[in-house]
Design a protein around this motif. Structure first.
Motif, PDB file in Angstrom:
ATOM      1  N   ASN A 140      42.030  43.532  49.383  1.00  0.00           N
ATOM      2  CA  ASN A 140      42.805  42.304  49.567  1.00  0.00           C
ATOM      3  C   ASN A 140      41.840  41.141  49.777  1.00  0.00           C
ATOM      4  O   ASN A 140      41.182  41.052  50.806  1.00  0.00           O
ATOM      5  CB  ASN A 140      43.737  42.453  50.770  1.00  0.00           C
ATOM      6  N   ASP A 178      49.187  37.361  48.001  1.00  0.00           N
ATOM      7  CA  ASP A 178      47.800  37.808  48.166  1.00  0.00           C
ATOM      8  C   ASP A 178      47.217  38.207  46.809  1.00  0.00           C
ATOM      9  O   ASP A 178      47.911  38.738  45.947  1.00  0.00           O
ATOM     10  CB  ASP A 178      47.720  39.003  49.109  1.00  0.00           C
ATOM     11  N   CYS A 237      49.092  44.392  52.045  1.00  0.00           N
ATOM     12  CA  CYS A 237      49.091  43.159  51.262  1.00  0.00           C
ATOM     13  C   CYS A 237      50.471  42.534  51.351  1.00  0.00           C
ATOM     14  O   CYS A 237      51.463  43.213  51.615  1.00  0.00           O
ATOM     15  CB  CYS A 237      48.709  43.436  49.799  1.00  0.00           C
ATOM     16  N   ILE A 273      44.859  40.806  45.060  1.00  0.00           N
ATOM     17  CA  ILE A 273      44.380  42.137  45.409  1.00  0.00           C
ATOM     18  C   ILE A 273      43.857  42.878  44.184  1.00  0.00           C
ATOM     19  O   ILE A 273      44.146  42.514  43.041  1.00  0.00           O
ATOM     20  CB  ILE A 273      45.495  42.982  46.063  1.00  0.00           C
TER      21      ILE A 273
END
Length: 274
Positions: A170, A127, A123, A129
């Motif tokens: 992700n 991002d 990641c 996640i």
């Protein structure tokens, strides 16, 4: 003390003092040469990692680690050359390192996980996640912890060992995502009309991608409903706005066309006893 006695002392100790001075000077030269060599190689290491676009945190750490190791390899022989007993120093440093390692084993586990996170990059900053039992946007990844920002702007600090100990999902890694909607209609509703409405709504939204083609099909004959699946593809950044708008439009269009959406019901029967 007369001049003769002074000359005798100088004659007696001068060779030893000169030898000590020479050893000290050569040891100092070895340390200086080792310092500059370690600094030079550390700089080369840093430049090589920068060219490969390796994370700056990992780059700085590894460059400093290379410098410390090389300088220690130069300093210990230099001290031994100067006549200093280094065996006890090395043993003491080893024992201290073992004690510190045992005391900081949790932190070392976080550090090792941080190096893996930075090196393999499952990641990146920005991002969204799921990791370590938490969800959020990645604010930063350091050598010991990962910081997430939740949708309501709370900051969550997760130890890196916990992040790496489980699956990392992700949601931002790929350029597109599929919306999975399950729409239940009543058994007496016209299934063909329902599918036509879904196809019309999918075709009308410009954010929905033509390739891959959306999937609209009957997925299940459930206990109280016929379940249809609507699976269009969108750009990752359009996922939630498109999902919310499509869900609202489905309800509106089904109501207008008279397509019933069932909801759980329970019939209760009372029996009168004589």
């Amino acid at each position: 003390m007369d001049a003769i006695a002074l000359q005798e002392i100088i004659a007696q100790y001068a060779p030893d003092a000169m030898a000590i001075g020479i050893r000290a000077a050569s040891a100092l030269a070895m340390i200086l040469i080792g310092y500059w060599a370690a600094k030079f190689i550390s700089g080369l290491t840093r430049k090589a990692m920068v060219k490969r676009d390796i994370d700056s945190t990992l780059t700085n750490f590894l460059a400093k680690l290379v410098f410390c190791i090389l300088f220690a390899l130069a300093a210990i022989p230099a001290l031994a050359h100067a006549g200093i007993q280094t065996a006890s120093v090395i043993a003491a440093l080893g024992a201290a390192g073992l004690a510190v390692g045992l005391a900081l084993q949790g932190s070392l586990a976080n550090f090792a996980a941080g190096v893996l996170l930075i090196a393999f990059r499952p990641c990146r900053v920005g991002d969204w996640i799921d990791a370590g039992g938490c969800s959020g946007s990645v604010e930063s990844i350091s050598l010991f912890s990962t910081i997430l920002l939740t949708g309501d702007y709370k900051r969550i600090v997760i130890p890196n060992a916990k992040v790496m100990s489980d699956a990392i999902t992700n949601y931002s890694a790929m350029p597109r995502r599929r919306i999975d909607l399950i729409v239940g209609i009543s058994y007496d509703a016209d299934m063909r009309v329902a599918k036509e409405i879904l196809q019309k709504l999918v075709a009308a939204d410009e954010r929905i991608l033509k390739d891959p083609a959306p999937t609209i099909a009957v997925s299940e004959l459930a206990n109280s409903s016929v379940n249809l699946v609507c699976r269009p593809w969108v750009a990752t950044s359009d996922y939630w706005p498109t999902r919310w708008k499509l869900t609202e439009d489905i309800k509106t269009e089904f109501d207008a066309a008279g397509v019933g959406i069932p909801y759980p019901q329970m019939d209760v029967h009372f029996h009168k006893q004589a």
